[in-house]
Design a protein around this motif. Sequence first.
Motif, PDB file in Angstrom:
ATOM      1  N   PHE A 145       0.837  -1.200   0.000  1.00 31.41           N
ATOM      2  CA  PHE A 145       0.000   0.000   0.000  1.00 31.41           C
ATOM      3  C   PHE A 145       0.879   1.260   0.000  1.00 31.41           C
ATOM      4  N   VAL A 146       1.886   1.273   0.875  1.00 28.84           N
ATOM      5  CA  VAL A 146       2.777   2.431   0.980  1.00 28.84           C
ATOM      6  C   VAL A 146       3.526   2.635  -0.332  1.00 28.84           C
ATOM      7  N   ARG A 147       3.995   1.567  -0.937  1.00 30.13           N
ATOM      8  CA  ARG A 147       4.764   1.697  -2.173  1.00 30.13           C
ATOM      9  C   ARG A 147       3.888   2.138  -3.344  1.00 30.13           C
ATOM     10  N   ARG A 148       2.610   1.761  -3.328  1.00 33.68           N
ATOM     11  CA  ARG A 148       1.691   2.277  -4.353  1.00 33.68           C
ATOM     12  C   ARG A 148       1.539   3.787  -4.200  1.00 33.68           C
ATOM     13  N   LYS A 149       1.426   4.233  -2.950  1.00 32.27           N
ATOM     14  CA  LYS A 149       1.319   5.675  -2.692  1.00 32.27           C
ATOM     15  C   LYS A 149       2.564   6.412  -3.194  1.00 32.27           C
ATOM     16  N   ILE A 150       3.718   5.834  -2.952  1.00 32.76           N
ATOM     17  CA  ILE A 150       4.967   6.438  -3.419  1.00 32.76           C
ATOM     18  C   ILE A 150       4.968   6.534  -4.941  1.00 32.76           C
ATOM     19  N   GLY A 151       4.527   5.441  -5.594  1.00 28.59           N
ATOM     20  CA  GLY A 151       4.475   5.435  -7.051  1.00 28.59           C
ATOM     21  C   GLY A 151       3.558   6.507  -7.605  1.00 28.59           C
ATOM     22  N   GLU A 152       2.444   6.762  -6.905  1.00 30.01           N
ATOM     23  CA  GLU A 152       1.484   7.780  -7.353  1.00 30.01           C
ATOM     24  C   GLU A 152       2.067   9.187  -7.255  1.00 30.01           C
ATOM     25  N   LYS A 153       2.989   9.394  -6.341  1.00 33.36           N
ATOM     26  CA  LYS A 153       3.473  10.751  -6.056  1.00 33.36           C
ATOM     27  C   LYS A 153       4.846  11.053  -6.647  1.00 33.36           C
ATOM     28  N   GLU A 154       5.508  10.022  -7.159  1.00 39.14           N
ATOM     29  CA  GLU A 154       6.906  10.177  -7.565  1.00 39.14           C
ATOM     30  C   GLU A 154       7.114  11.191  -8.691  1.00 39.14           C
ATOM     31  N   ALA A 158       4.767  18.798  -7.296  1.00 35.57           N
ATOM     32  CA  ALA A 158       3.922  19.508  -6.324  1.00 35.57           C
ATOM     33  C   ALA A 158       3.671  18.656  -5.083  1.00 35.57           C
ATOM     34  N   LEU A 159       3.945  17.346  -5.193  1.00 35.24           N
ATOM     35  CA  LEU A 159       3.688  16.430  -4.072  1.00 35.24           C
ATOM     36  C   LEU A 159       4.982  16.015  -3.374  1.00 35.24           C
ATOM     37  N   ALA A 160       6.018  16.838  -3.486  1.00 32.94           N
ATOM     38  CA  ALA A 160       7.326  16.466  -2.933  1.00 32.94           C
ATOM     39  C   ALA A 160       7.275  16.222  -1.432  1.00 32.94           C
ATOM     40  N   ALA A 161       6.558  17.090  -0.693  1.00 31.37           N
ATOM     41  CA  ALA A 161       6.474  16.925   0.764  1.00 31.37           C
ATOM     42  C   ALA A 161       5.743  15.639   1.112  1.00 31.37           C
ATOM     43  N   SER A 162       4.655  15.356   0.392  1.00 32.52           N
ATOM     44  CA  SER A 162       3.894  14.128   0.628  1.00 32.52           C
ATOM     45  C   SER A 162       4.729  12.900   0.282  1.00 32.52           C
ATOM     46  N   LEU A 163       5.492  12.982  -0.808  1.00 37.23           N
ATOM     47  CA  LEU A 163       6.358  11.867  -1.197  1.00 37.23           C
ATOM     48  C   LEU A 163       7.380  11.582  -0.111  1.00 37.23           C
ATOM     49  N   SER A 164       7.967  12.630   0.455  1.00 39.80           N
ATOM     50  CA  SER A 164       8.947  12.454   1.533  1.00 39.80           C
ATOM     51  C   SER A 164       8.325  11.740   2.722  1.00 39.80           C
ATOM     52  N   LEU A 165       7.085  12.115   3.065  1.00 42.43           N
ATOM     53  CA  LEU A 165       6.392  11.478   4.186  1.00 42.43           C
ATOM     54  C   LEU A 165       6.181   9.991   3.919  1.00 42.43           C
ATOM     55  N   TRP A 166       5.734   9.657   2.702  1.00 46.03           N
ATOM     56  CA  TRP A 166       5.467   8.247   2.404  1.00 46.03           C
ATOM     57  C   TRP A 166       6.752   7.449   2.311  1.00 46.03           C
ATOM     58  N   ARG A 167       7.854   8.075   1.916  1.00 45.85           N
ATOM     59  CA  ARG A 167       9.134   7.347   1.929  1.00 45.85           C
ATOM     60  C   ARG A 167       9.567   7.039   3.366  1.00 45.85           C
ATOM     61  N   LYS A 168       9.322   7.984   4.275  1.00 44.08           N
ATOM     62  CA  LYS A 168       9.623   7.721   5.687  1.00 44.08           C
ATOM     63  C   LYS A 168       8.754   6.581   6.208  1.00 44.08           C
ATOM     64  N   ARG A 169       7.496   6.561   5.759  1.00 43.09           N
ATOM     65  CA  ARG A 169       6.602   5.474   6.179  1.00 43.09           C
ATOM     66  C   ARG A 169       7.077   4.132   5.618  1.00 43.09           C
ATOM     67  N   GLU A 170       7.613   4.148   4.413  1.00 36.80           N
ATOM     68  CA  GLU A 170       8.152   2.911   3.841  1.00 36.80           C
ATOM     69  C   GLU A 170       9.278   2.374   4.721  1.00 36.80           C
ATOM     70  N   VAL A 171      10.199   3.259   5.108  1.00 34.12           N
ATOM     71  CA  VAL A 171      11.313   2.841   5.968  1.00 34.12           C
ATOM     72  C   VAL A 171      10.773   2.310   7.298  1.00 34.12           C
ATOM     73  N   PHE A 172       9.764   2.990   7.846  1.00 28.48           N
ATOM     74  CA  PHE A 172       9.172   2.563   9.116  1.00 28.48           C
ATOM     75  C   PHE A 172       8.572   1.161   9.000  1.00 28.48           C
ATOM     76  N   VAL A 173       7.790   0.911   7.940  1.00 23.40           N
ATOM     77  CA  VAL A 173       7.145  -0.397   7.779  1.00 23.40           C
ATOM     78  C   VAL A 173       8.196  -1.478   7.536  1.00 23.40           C
ATOM     79  N   VAL A 174       9.185  -1.176   6.702  1.00 21.97           N
ATOM     80  CA  VAL A 174      10.246  -2.157   6.450  1.00 21.97           C
ATOM     81  C   VAL A 174      10.976  -2.486   7.751  1.00 21.97           C
ATOM     82  N   ASN A 175      11.233  -1.475   8.579  1.00 28.89           N
ATOM     83  CA  ASN A 175      11.886  -1.743   9.859  1.00 28.89           C
ATOM     84  C   ASN A 175      11.018  -2.602  10.774  1.00 28.89           C
ATOM     85  N   CYS A 176       9.701  -2.391  10.732  1.00 29.96           N
ATOM     86  CA  CYS A 176       8.798  -3.266  11.506  1.00 29.96           C
ATOM     87  C   CYS A 176       8.920  -4.705  11.026  1.00 29.96           C
ATOM     88  N   ILE A 177       8.902  -4.894   9.711  1.00 26.68           N
ATOM     89  CA  ILE A 177       9.015  -6.239   9.132  1.00 26.68           C
ATOM     90  C   ILE A 177      10.360  -6.857   9.504  1.00 26.68           C
TER      91      ILE A 177
END
Length: 361
Positions: A145-154, A158-177
């Motif tokens: 889900f997170v990676r789809r969001k990243i793909g939509e914003k890449e 205009a979505l640079a700030a949102s992209l940065s947030l979702w990349r941080k979330r990707e790192v967070f989820v990967v660290n959980c895994i």
Amino acid sequence: MEPEPAASDPKPQAPPSSKEMDDYCEDMSSLEELANRGAWRSIIDKVSRARALSLLQKPHDHLTYLAFNALAFTKLRRFNEASAELDSLEDLQSIHYRYETYPKIYPNRVGSMVPFSLRWLHALIPIKLGQRQQGMDRFYTLLDFVRRKIGEKEHDHALAASLSLWRKREVFVVNCIIGHHLSQKEFGVCLSFMKELLSRSSDPLLVSQLGYMQLQVGDLEGAKVSFLKVESEGKSNGSLSEVEFRNLVNRNKALVYLVGKDYVSAVREYEECIERDSSDVVAVNNKALCLMYLRDLSDSIKVLESALERVPTLALNETLVVNLCSMYELAYVNHSDIKRTLSSWIARVAPDDFDASCTRT
């Protein structure tokens, strides 16, 4: 306490004032402040009251309060109650949880109103209840889900700030895994995940994590290469301050010394960290352990006690307290009395989610 009215004599309840509505619904900062203080029981009370008074008017209010409630139950290790909160939801992808379903309430707004924290808890809670496979499946679904969001914003600047947030979330989820795979000693998949992240980023924290994993699988030379990369490339690729970066470098060096049982050199590295930042609890804890390995129990105890006195809100974590209590047991005949004194102090200053059983009193 006032007696409750008899069931046959219900009293009408005045509608909540506008101030109450502001206190409970419109201003999320009050819930965030309670969360930052670790006042999880107060959050549960606040959510219960808001629901009882029907203060939650908009669809996103219900989801936000549910997220805080489920998180509070999770922090208090009341996982069945957290699960019950999540079970009250429909599929998180349901149209009922999208802004465009309610155009009169949310004009010109589209997308999901489900807080990211709810999606994370939806994956975490089954693991806490012993349903590991279900939880891991959900974590992998969340990562997709997170990676789809990243793909939509890449490709939208205009979505640079949102992209940065979702990349941080990707790192967070990967660290959980990674954390859950590490708990099962599944090192291969962890290393693969970390190298995948590092193919797109050279964040010093991520490179250091790779080094920690390499140490766990016995690859000391590989870890040294990773730690050297952190030091040579500097902090430019991450979000660390200068002090945080320099302490990271010292802690990495100390770990290599620890593996070689050179505790004196490790202590020297940790002391540099503490001199730079007295609230570096990892350095404080590890310095105390090194002193214990050097059979200097008196000083190791002083290091931890001093940290608890100096920065209690940061130093008060279960790992540090467990280590301090172990040192008390080794050093003192009357360790039970000393640990009871520590427990009494913890009861006064600790957040609601602190596990007091770690003192073993």
